[in-house]
Design a protein around this motif. Structure first.
Motif, PDB file in Angstrom:
ATOM      1  N   LEU A   1       0.801  -1.214   0.000  1.00 26.18           N
ATOM      2  CA  LEU A   1       0.000   0.000   0.000  1.00 26.18           C
ATOM      3  C   LEU A   1       0.838   1.271   0.000  1.00 26.18           C
ATOM      4  O   LEU A   1       0.288   2.363  -0.032  1.00 26.18           O
ATOM      5  CB  LEU A   1      -0.946   0.005   1.204  1.00 26.18           C
ATOM      6  CG  LEU A   1      -1.974  -1.111   1.243  1.00 26.18           C
ATOM      7  CD1 LEU A   1      -2.783  -1.039   2.526  1.00 26.18           C
ATOM      8  CD2 LEU A   1      -2.881  -1.054   0.036  1.00 26.18           C
ATOM      9  N   LYS A   2       2.160   1.149   0.070  1.00 23.81           N
ATOM     10  CA  LYS A   2       3.012   2.332   0.090  1.00 23.81           C
ATOM     11  C   LYS A   2       2.900   3.067  -1.235  1.00 23.81           C
ATOM     12  O   LYS A   2       2.994   2.489  -2.305  1.00 23.81           O
ATOM     13  CB  LYS A   2       4.467   1.949   0.347  1.00 23.81           C
ATOM     14  CG  LYS A   2       4.744   1.558   1.769  1.00 23.81           C
ATOM     15  CD  LYS A   2       6.224   1.362   1.973  1.00 23.81           C
ATOM     16  CE  LYS A   2       6.502   1.013   3.413  1.00 23.81           C
ATOM     17  NZ  LYS A   2       7.926   0.781   3.645  1.00 23.81           N
ATOM     18  N   ASP A   3       2.670   4.352  -1.134  1.00 24.50           N
ATOM     19  CA  ASP A   3       2.574   5.200  -2.311  1.00 24.50           C
ATOM     20  C   ASP A   3       3.628   6.299  -2.231  1.00 24.50           C
ATOM     21  O   ASP A   3       4.202   6.564  -1.172  1.00 24.50           O
ATOM     22  CB  ASP A   3       1.191   5.845  -2.413  1.00 24.50           C
ATOM     23  CG  ASP A   3       0.140   4.872  -2.884  1.00 24.50           C
ATOM     24  OD1 ASP A   3       0.460   4.035  -3.748  1.00 24.50           O
ATOM     25  OD2 ASP A   3      -0.991   4.950  -2.388  1.00 24.50           O
TER      26      ASP A   3
ATOM     27  N   GLY B   1      -3.302  17.269  -7.191  1.00 27.20           N
ATOM     28  CA  GLY B   1      -2.245  17.257  -6.183  1.00 27.20           C
ATOM     29  C   GLY B   1      -0.941  16.648  -6.650  1.00 27.20           C
ATOM     30  O   GLY B   1       0.140  17.134  -6.318  1.00 27.20           O
ATOM     31  N   ASN B   2      -1.015  15.585  -7.432  1.00 24.56           N
ATOM     32  CA  ASN B   2       0.216  14.957  -7.908  1.00 24.56           C
ATOM     33  C   ASN B   2       0.980  15.892  -8.839  1.00 24.56           C
ATOM     34  O   ASN B   2       2.206  15.948  -8.814  1.00 24.56           O
ATOM     35  CB  ASN B   2      -0.079  13.622  -8.583  1.00 24.56           C
ATOM     36  CG  ASN B   2      -1.041  13.758  -9.753  1.00 24.56           C
ATOM     37  OD1 ASN B   2      -1.796  14.712  -9.842  1.00 24.56           O
ATOM     38  ND2 ASN B   2      -1.004  12.786 -10.635  1.00 24.56           N
ATOM     39  N   ILE B   3       0.276  16.679  -9.648  1.00 21.15           N
ATOM     40  CA  ILE B   3       0.927  17.631 -10.550  1.00 21.15           C
ATOM     41  C   ILE B   3       1.526  18.783  -9.750  1.00 21.15           C
ATOM     42  O   ILE B   3       2.668  19.195  -9.991  1.00 21.15           O
ATOM     43  CB  ILE B   3      -0.079  18.148 -11.595  1.00 21.15           C
ATOM     44  CG1 ILE B   3      -0.562  16.988 -12.461  1.00 21.15           C
ATOM     45  CG2 ILE B   3       0.538  19.253 -12.447  1.00 21.15           C
ATOM     46  CD1 ILE B   3      -1.730  17.326 -13.340  1.00 21.15           C
ATOM     47  N   ILE B   4       0.765  19.305  -8.794  1.00 18.30           N
ATOM     48  CA  ILE B   4       1.254  20.393  -7.942  1.00 18.30           C
ATOM     49  C   ILE B   4       2.498  19.944  -7.183  1.00 18.30           C
ATOM     50  O   ILE B   4       3.502  20.660  -7.132  1.00 18.30           O
ATOM     51  CB  ILE B   4       0.151  20.859  -6.968  1.00 18.30           C
ATOM     52  CG1 ILE B   4      -1.023  21.452  -7.734  1.00 18.30           C
ATOM     53  CG2 ILE B   4       0.699  21.865  -5.967  1.00 18.30           C
ATOM     54  CD1 ILE B   4      -2.270  21.665  -6.900  1.00 18.30           C
ATOM     55  N   TYR B   5       2.440  18.772  -6.603  1.00 13.67           N
ATOM     56  CA  TYR B   5       3.574  18.245  -5.833  1.00 13.67           C
ATOM     57  C   TYR B   5       4.797  18.081  -6.736  1.00 13.67           C
ATOM     58  O   TYR B   5       5.906  18.487  -6.363  1.00 13.67           O
ATOM     59  CB  TYR B   5       3.205  16.904  -5.192  1.00 13.67           C
ATOM     60  CG  TYR B   5       4.255  16.379  -4.257  1.00 13.67           C
ATOM     61  CD1 TYR B   5       4.224  16.694  -2.914  1.00 13.67           C
ATOM     62  CD2 TYR B   5       5.283  15.563  -4.714  1.00 13.67           C
ATOM     63  CE1 TYR B   5       5.182  16.220  -2.049  1.00 13.67           C
ATOM     64  CE2 TYR B   5       6.256  15.082  -3.855  1.00 13.67           C
ATOM     65  CZ  TYR B   5       6.195  15.413  -2.527  1.00 13.67           C
ATOM     66  OH  TYR B   5       7.147  14.952  -1.667  1.00 13.67           O
TER      67      TYR B   5
ATOM     68  N   TRP C   1       0.102  10.844  -1.630  1.00 17.82           N
ATOM     69  CA  TRP C   1      -0.418  11.169  -0.293  1.00 17.82           C
ATOM     70  C   TRP C   1      -0.818  12.636  -0.213  1.00 17.82           C
ATOM     71  O   TRP C   1      -1.803  12.997   0.432  1.00 17.82           O
ATOM     72  CB  TRP C   1       0.604  10.819   0.789  1.00 17.82           C
ATOM     73  CG  TRP C   1       0.651   9.343   1.018  1.00 17.82           C
ATOM     74  CD1 TRP C   1       1.640   8.488   0.661  1.00 17.82           C
ATOM     75  CD2 TRP C   1      -0.362   8.541   1.626  1.00 17.82           C
ATOM     76  NE1 TRP C   1       1.311   7.199   1.002  1.00 17.82           N
ATOM     77  CE2 TRP C   1       0.084   7.205   1.603  1.00 17.82           C
ATOM     78  CE3 TRP C   1      -1.612   8.809   2.183  1.00 17.82           C
ATOM     79  CZ2 TRP C   1      -0.666   6.156   2.121  1.00 17.82           C
ATOM     80  CZ3 TRP C   1      -2.348   7.762   2.700  1.00 17.82           C
ATOM     81  CH2 TRP C   1      -1.876   6.453   2.662  1.00 17.82           C
ATOM     82  N   PHE C   2      -0.045  13.503  -0.876  1.00 17.76           N
ATOM     83  CA  PHE C   2      -0.421  14.917  -0.935  1.00 17.76           C
ATOM     84  C   PHE C   2      -1.765  15.066  -1.638  1.00 17.76           C
ATOM     85  O   PHE C   2      -2.639  15.805  -1.179  1.00 17.76           O
ATOM     86  CB  PHE C   2       0.667  15.716  -1.661  1.00 17.76           C
ATOM     87  CG  PHE C   2       0.332  17.174  -1.809  1.00 17.76           C
ATOM     88  CD1 PHE C   2       0.324  18.007  -0.713  1.00 17.76           C
ATOM     89  CD2 PHE C   2       0.031  17.699  -3.049  1.00 17.76           C
ATOM     90  CE1 PHE C   2       0.015  19.354  -0.838  1.00 17.76           C
ATOM     91  CE2 PHE C   2      -0.272  19.041  -3.194  1.00 17.76           C
ATOM     92  CZ  PHE C   2      -0.277  19.869  -2.087  1.00 17.76           C
ATOM     93  N   GLN C   3      -1.941  14.350  -2.723  1.00 17.55           N
ATOM     94  CA  GLN C   3      -3.196  14.399  -3.464  1.00 17.55           C
ATOM     95  C   GLN C   3      -4.349  13.904  -2.591  1.00 17.55           C
ATOM     96  O   GLN C   3      -5.430  14.493  -2.588  1.00 17.55           O
ATOM     97  CB  GLN C   3      -3.076  13.554  -4.727  1.00 17.55           C
ATOM     98  CG  GLN C   3      -4.256  13.643  -5.650  1.00 17.55           C
ATOM     99  CD  GLN C   3      -4.040  12.867  -6.940  1.00 17.55           C
ATOM    100  OE1 GLN C   3      -3.114  12.071  -7.049  1.00 17.55           O
ATOM    101  NE2 GLN C   3      -4.894  13.099  -7.910  1.00 17.55           N
ATOM    102  N   ARG C   4      -4.134  12.857  -1.842  1.00 17.28           N
ATOM    103  CA  ARG C   4      -5.190  12.326  -0.968  1.00 17.28           C
ATOM    104  C   ARG C   4      -5.548  13.292   0.146  1.00 17.28           C
ATOM    105  O   ARG C   4      -6.676  13.275   0.658  1.00 17.28           O
ATOM    106  CB  ARG C   4      -4.748  10.999  -0.373  1.00 17.28           C
ATOM    107  CG  ARG C   4      -4.730   9.886  -1.381  1.00 17.28           C
ATOM    108  CD  ARG C   4      -4.261   8.598  -0.772  1.00 17.28           C
ATOM    109  NE  ARG C   4      -4.246   7.552  -1.784  1.00 17.28           N
ATOM    110  CZ  ARG C   4      -3.597   6.426  -1.655  1.00 17.28           C
ATOM    111  NH1 ARG C   4      -2.920   6.168  -0.549  1.00 17.28           N
ATOM    112  NH2 ARG C   4      -3.635   5.527  -2.616  1.00 17.28           N
ATOM    113  N   SER C   5      -4.592  14.141   0.542  1.00 18.64           N
ATOM    114  CA  SER C   5      -4.896  15.110   1.599  1.00 18.64           C
ATOM    115  C   SER C   5      -5.980  16.091   1.151  1.00 18.64           C
ATOM    116  O   SER C   5      -6.673  16.674   1.984  1.00 18.64           O
ATOM    117  CB  SER C   5      -3.629  15.860   2.013  1.00 18.64           C
ATOM    118  OG  SER C   5      -3.200  16.746   0.994  1.00 18.64           O
TER     119      SER C   5
END
Length: 93
Positions: A9-11, A83-87, A16-20
């Motif tokens: 389950l490690k991402d 979020g993934n793009i921003i991160y 994780w930023f996107q999930r926030s």
């Protein structure tokens, strides 16, 4: 040898930023429900006590709550969706 289930389950941090963002949207919903509860309590107490200072404090808290919920919803939705793009843009890979 297989990996334990929790290690599968490690991402990446960007995920994780996107999930926030989803958590922020949930917080926005909770703030809105809190405002509705305050509205109900205020309506019930309005019949018994009518103080001008209390009324002003209530309106200020109500307004700030709506602004907070609106900002959480907007920012949370943007982070949840992009979020993934921003991160990746700000922190690299």
């Amino acid at each position: 040898m297989t990996l334990p289930e929790w290690q599968k389950l490690k991402d990446e941090p960007k995920i994780w930023f996107q999930r926030s963002g989803a958590i922020l949207v949930c917080l926005a919903i909770m703030v809105e429900f809190g405002i509705l509860k305050i509205l109900k309590m205020e309506h019930e107490s309005r019949e018994t006590v009518s103080e001008q200072a209390g009324e002003r404090a209530y309106k200020t808290m109500y307004f700030l709550g709506h602004i907070l919920a609106f900002l959480f919803a907007i920012v949370g939705t943007l982070v949840w969706g992009y979020g993934n793009i921003i991160y990746s843009h700000h922190f690299g890979n």
